[in-house]
Motif scaffolding. Structure first.
Motif, PDB file in Angstrom:
ATOM      1  N   GLU A 159      -3.660   8.758  -2.192  1.00  0.00           N
ATOM      2  CA  GLU A 159      -4.046   9.930  -1.396  1.00  0.00           C
ATOM      3  C   GLU A 159      -3.079  10.194  -0.241  1.00  0.00           C
ATOM      4  N   GLY A 160      -1.818   9.768  -0.442  1.00  0.00           N
ATOM      5  CA  GLY A 160      -0.806  10.049   0.559  1.00  0.00           C
ATOM      6  C   GLY A 160      -0.278  11.463   0.429  1.00  0.00           C
ATOM      7  N   ARG A 161       0.586  11.848   1.387  1.00  0.00           N
ATOM      8  CA  ARG A 161       1.124  13.204   1.429  1.00  0.00           C
ATOM      9  C   ARG A 161       2.632  13.145   1.674  1.00  0.00           C
ATOM     10  N   ILE A 162       3.382  13.779   0.781  1.00  0.00           N
ATOM     11  CA  ILE A 162       4.834  13.897   0.962  1.00  0.00           C
ATOM     12  C   ILE A 162       5.123  15.310   1.466  1.00  0.00           C
ATOM     13  N   VAL A 163       5.710  15.399   2.652  1.00  0.00           N
ATOM     14  CA  VAL A 163       6.036  16.702   3.230  1.00  0.00           C
ATOM     15  C   VAL A 163       7.510  16.995   2.964  1.00  0.00           C
ATOM     16  N   VAL A 164       7.769  18.028   2.174  1.00  0.00           N
ATOM     17  CA  VAL A 164       9.134  18.421   1.820  1.00  0.00           C
ATOM     18  C   VAL A 164       9.628  19.420   2.869  1.00  0.00           C
ATOM     19  N   VAL A 165      10.613  18.985   3.644  1.00  0.00           N
ATOM     20  CA  VAL A 165      11.084  19.785   4.780  1.00  0.00           C
ATOM     21  C   VAL A 165      12.436  20.431   4.505  1.00  0.00           C
ATOM     22  N   GLY A 166      13.273  19.763   3.715  1.00  0.00           N
ATOM     23  CA  GLY A 166      14.598  20.306   3.456  1.00  0.00           C
ATOM     24  C   GLY A 166      15.371  19.411   2.516  1.00  0.00           C
ATOM     25  N   ARG A 185       0.813  -1.223   0.000  1.00  0.00           N
ATOM     26  CA  ARG A 185       0.000   0.000   0.000  1.00  0.00           C
ATOM     27  C   ARG A 185       0.843   1.267   0.000  1.00  0.00           C
ATOM     28  N   GLY A 186       1.935   1.273   0.727  1.00  0.00           N
ATOM     29  CA  GLY A 186       2.759   2.463   0.858  1.00  0.00           C
ATOM     30  C   GLY A 186       2.433   3.243   2.116  1.00  0.00           C
ATOM     31  N   ALA A 187       3.150   4.350   2.305  1.00  0.00           N
ATOM     32  CA  ALA A 187       2.987   5.182   3.502  1.00  0.00           C
ATOM     33  C   ALA A 187       2.001   6.314   3.240  1.00  0.00           C
ATOM     34  N   ASP A 188       1.155   6.584   4.232  1.00  0.00           N
ATOM     35  CA  ASP A 188       0.171   7.663   4.095  1.00  0.00           C
ATOM     36  C   ASP A 188       0.830   9.033   4.120  1.00  0.00           C
ATOM     37  N   VAL A 189       1.813   9.192   4.985  1.00  0.00           N
ATOM     38  CA  VAL A 189       2.539  10.464   5.097  1.00  0.00           C
ATOM     39  C   VAL A 189       4.030  10.163   5.067  1.00  0.00           C
ATOM     40  N   ILE A 190       4.763  10.919   4.268  1.00  0.00           N
ATOM     41  CA  ILE A 190       6.216  10.776   4.192  1.00  0.00           C
ATOM     42  C   ILE A 190       6.853  12.116   4.549  1.00  0.00           C
ATOM     43  N   TYR A 191       7.767  12.069   5.502  1.00  0.00           N
ATOM     44  CA  TYR A 191       8.406  13.270   6.031  1.00  0.00           C
ATOM     45  C   TYR A 191       9.848  13.278   5.542  1.00  0.00           C
ATOM     46  N   ASP A 192      10.175  14.240   4.676  1.00  0.00           N
ATOM     47  CA  ASP A 192      11.453  14.193   3.973  1.00  0.00           C
ATOM     48  C   ASP A 192      12.287  15.450   4.179  1.00  0.00           C
ATOM     49  N   PRO A 193      13.278  15.383   5.088  1.00  0.00           N
ATOM     50  CA  PRO A 193      14.220  16.506   5.235  1.00  0.00           C
ATOM     51  C   PRO A 193      15.490  16.309   4.418  1.00  0.00           C
TER      52      PRO A 193
END
Length: 323
Positions: A224-231, A200-208
């Motif tokens: 319908e997942g979300r990739i958060v681009v932090v840095g 299925r994959g990850a619902d939220v991905i936090y990427d610094p």
């Protein structure tokens, strides 16, 4: 007072110099702070290199996150006003941006509660709207920014997958509470995430991290997942394929925490209240892996820049120092 100063741009260990200087004079709306502890952040290295989005005039003192005393005796956490940063016995800060240091944390932990945890809270809750029961993937899970996101994800009731580089960092990620740890040095990250999530994959991905980590994120994000681009700690800024986001129905969310200080400062204070409450009940506790004296600050910044550390490295001045 003693203060580290940068007179030319370059690698931290080469351009940071410990000098004797007069304590800075507050400008309009500023306060003088006696530094108790100054946390080392990756942006400190970028500042030294002249690669950060803010470029203070030379010479400047780096150090973007402190726990300190005000002249009227309050123990606070703050983002110092450059060019008078936190790797010094005294720093300046905007008076309206001071936050009370949590009583449940010591000086080094309090200094580390600020930028990384605020970024994590805004990224996971304000931007990605992480829900209990969802799967959160955190790149660089044993680092300063990643470790905060891991703890906040667990506190929110998520299943947390941590991606790290090396066995030592994998051990730290497990201690932080990651349900699944993937060592990118020895494992195929994409295959491991798909196996862990039943495809299925990850619902939220936090990427610094950016670079290859973002490529892996796009391949492992759920419907319908979300990739958060932090840095972009990797040094590589990716160019996402928007057609891929379209056909997989996922969102790419940018997060520049500093903007909230000017766009919505009340939300920053609300976030701090939430973080203080979480710390008070033990749901989060900043991972301070090393506490070093002021004279070792340049070496500490270089080690963070080189990716050699876990959690936070903090410069500790104990009770501050005389001018």
């Amino acid at each position: 007072m003693q203060a580290w100063q940068v007179h030319e741009n370059g690698e931290p260990s080469e351009v940071m110099r410990l000098t004797d200087a007069e304590p800075p004079t507050p400008g309009d709306g500023q306060v003088l702070l006696r530094v108790r502890a100054a946390n080392v952040n990756f942006p400190d290295a970028l500042l030294c290199r002249g690669q950060y989005q803010v470029r203070p005039p030379l010479p400047f003192t780096p150090g973007v996150e402190v726990c300190a005393d005000t002249e009227d005796g309050r123990r606070v956490i703050a983002t110092p006003a450059l060019p008078h940063g936190g790797f010094a016995e005294y720093a300046l800060a905007d008076a309206n941006a001071l936050l009370p240091a949590p009583d449940s944390l010591d000086d080094a932990q309090a200094a580390a509660l600020h930028i990384g945890y605020q970024t994590g809270w805004f990224g996971l809750h304000r931007r990605a709207h992480l829900e209990a029961g969802e799967t959160l993937l955190v790149h660089a899970a044993a680092g300063g920014v990643g470790s905060a996101a891991v703890q906040l994800g667990k506190a929110a009731g998520a299943t947390v997958i941590g991606v790290v580089g090396g066995a030592a960092k994998a051990a730290v990620a497990r201690e932080l509470g990651c349900d699944i740890v993937i060592d990118r040095h020895t494992e195929d990250v994409v295959a491991a995430v798909k196996e862990a999530t039943g495809g299925r994959g990850a619902d939220v991905i936090y990427d610094p991290v950016g670079g290859q980590a973002y490529t892996q994120s796009a391949k492992t994000v759920a419907f319908e997942g979300r990739i958060v681009v932090v840095g972009f700690a990797s040094g590589t800024i990716p160019s996402p394929a928007l057609n891929h986001a379209l056909v997989k129905n996922y969102s790419i969310l940018g997060l520049h925490w500093g903007l909230y200080n000017t766009k919505n400062p009340a939300l920053v204070r609300h976030c701090h209240e939430q973080l203080t409450a979480l710390a008070a009940r033990g749901a989060i506790e900043p991972l301070v892996s090393e506490r070093v004296p002021l004279e070792d600050a340049a070496r500490a910044v270089q080690r963070v820049a080189d990716g050699e550390t876990t959690g936070r490295v903090t410069v500790v001045l104990e009770k501050g120092a005389a001018a």
